[in-house]
Design a protein around this motif. Structure first.
Motif, mmCIF file in Angstrom:
data_model
loop_
_atom_site.group_PDB
_atom_site.id
_atom_site.type_symbol
_atom_site.label_atom_id
_atom_site.label_comp_id
_atom_site.label_asym_id
_atom_site.label_seq_id
_atom_site.Cartn_x
_atom_site.Cartn_y
_atom_site.Cartn_z
ATOM 1 N N ILE A 37 21.490 43.679 84.582
ATOM 2 C CA ILE A 37 22.319 44.715 85.203
ATOM 3 C C ILE A 37 23.639 44.106 85.667
ATOM 4 N N ARG A 38 23.585 42.920 86.217
ATOM 5 C CA ARG A 38 24.779 42.270 86.784
ATOM 6 C C ARG A 38 25.665 41.640 85.713
ATOM 7 N N ALA A 39 25.068 40.895 84.766
ATOM 8 C CA ALA A 39 25.852 40.105 83.809
ATOM 9 C C ALA A 39 25.952 40.736 82.424
ATOM 10 N N GLY A 40 25.183 41.765 82.162
ATOM 11 C CA GLY A 40 25.212 42.388 80.847
ATOM 12 C C GLY A 40 24.133 41.827 79.938
ATOM 13 N N ALA A 41 24.061 42.402 78.758
ATOM 14 C CA ALA A 41 23.032 42.000 77.794
ATOM 15 C C ALA A 41 23.279 40.574 77.303
ATOM 16 N N PRO A 42 22.211 39.844 77.022
ATOM 17 C CA PRO A 42 22.381 38.479 76.500
ATOM 18 C C PRO A 42 22.926 38.492 75.082
ATOM 19 N N SER A 43 23.505 37.356 74.692
ATOM 20 C CA SER A 43 24.012 37.190 73.326
ATOM 21 C C SER A 43 22.875 37.023 72.337
ATOM 22 N N SER A 44 21.798 36.358 72.779
ATOM 23 C CA SER A 44 20.639 36.146 71.909
ATOM 24 C C SER A 44 19.414 35.825 72.750
ATOM 25 N N VAL A 45 18.252 35.884 72.101
ATOM 26 C CA VAL A 45 16.976 35.575 72.748
ATOM 27 C C VAL A 45 16.213 34.649 71.822
ATOM 28 N N SER A 46 15.572 33.635 72.413
ATOM 29 C CA SER A 46 14.746 32.725 71.628
ATOM 30 C C SER A 46 13.513 32.378 72.461
ATOM 31 N N ALA A 47 12.684 31.487 71.958
ATOM 32 C CA ALA A 47 11.501 31.043 72.694
ATOM 33 C C ALA A 47 11.459 29.530 72.685
ATOM 34 N N ASP A 48 10.923 28.954 73.765
ATOM 35 C CA ASP A 48 10.766 27.503 73.789
ATOM 36 C C ASP A 48 9.374 27.154 73.270
ATOM 37 N N MET A 49 9.063 25.883 73.230
ATOM 38 C CA MET A 49 7.785 25.449 72.670
ATOM 39 C C MET A 49 6.600 25.889 73.520
ATOM 40 N N GLY A 50 6.836 26.173 74.806
ATOM 41 C CA GLY A 50 5.775 26.636 75.684
ATOM 42 C C GLY A 50 5.534 28.136 75.578
ATOM 43 N N GLY A 51 6.347 28.817 74.779
ATOM 44 C CA GLY A 51 6.185 30.249 74.602
ATOM 45 C C GLY A 51 7.009 31.099 75.552
ATOM 46 N N TYR A 52 7.744 30.459 76.450
ATOM 47 C CA TYR A 52 8.588 31.229 77.361
ATOM 48 C C TYR A 52 9.826 31.722 76.626
#
Length: 120
Positions: A37-52
């Motif tokens: 809400i404050r910063a806007g939508a992210p440029s991209s989304v990924s996952a780390d090796m732990g699944g986060y």
């Protein structure tokens, strides 16, 4: 070698005390929705090796003139969230800036809402 260690130590201290670091660390424990809400939508989304999930915001402000010459201002902010979409990690790369009116500034009213459970 001695000068290299002094410079490296100075950079580590400055990085830890930077206004960007203060802004980013204030988001730990906050809900991801609040940041979006404050910063806007992210440029991209990924996952780390732990699944986060990792949310990336990339900002390129272009070249600016400084006393040292032209500098390209760009910043890549990365936010890690857990399964409940709570921010658990923050990181940034580049020469991010941290003005007081930045959308990355987590305001006190947001933090108070989180602490009291009262929605505004």
């Amino acid at each position: 070698m001695k000068y290299f260690l002094i410079i490296l130590t100075s950079l580590a201290v400055l990085w830890g005390c930077s206004p960007v670091g203060t802004q980013m660390r204030a988001w730990k424990g906050a809900p991801l929705d609040e940041l979006i809400i404050r910063a806007g939508a992210p440029s991209s989304v990924s996952a780390d090796m732990g699944g986060y999930r990792l949310y990336h915001w990339y900002e390129d402000r272009g070249a600016v003139y400084t006393y040292g010459g032209m500098v390209n201002l760009s910043c890549d902010r990365t936010i890690g969230v857990d399964d409940d979409d709570v921010i658990i990690s923050v990181d940034w790369r580049g020469n991010c800036i941290a003005p007081a009116d930045s959308p990355w500034e987590r305001t006190n009213d947001m933090q108070n809402t989180e602490n009291t459970g009262v929605s505004q």
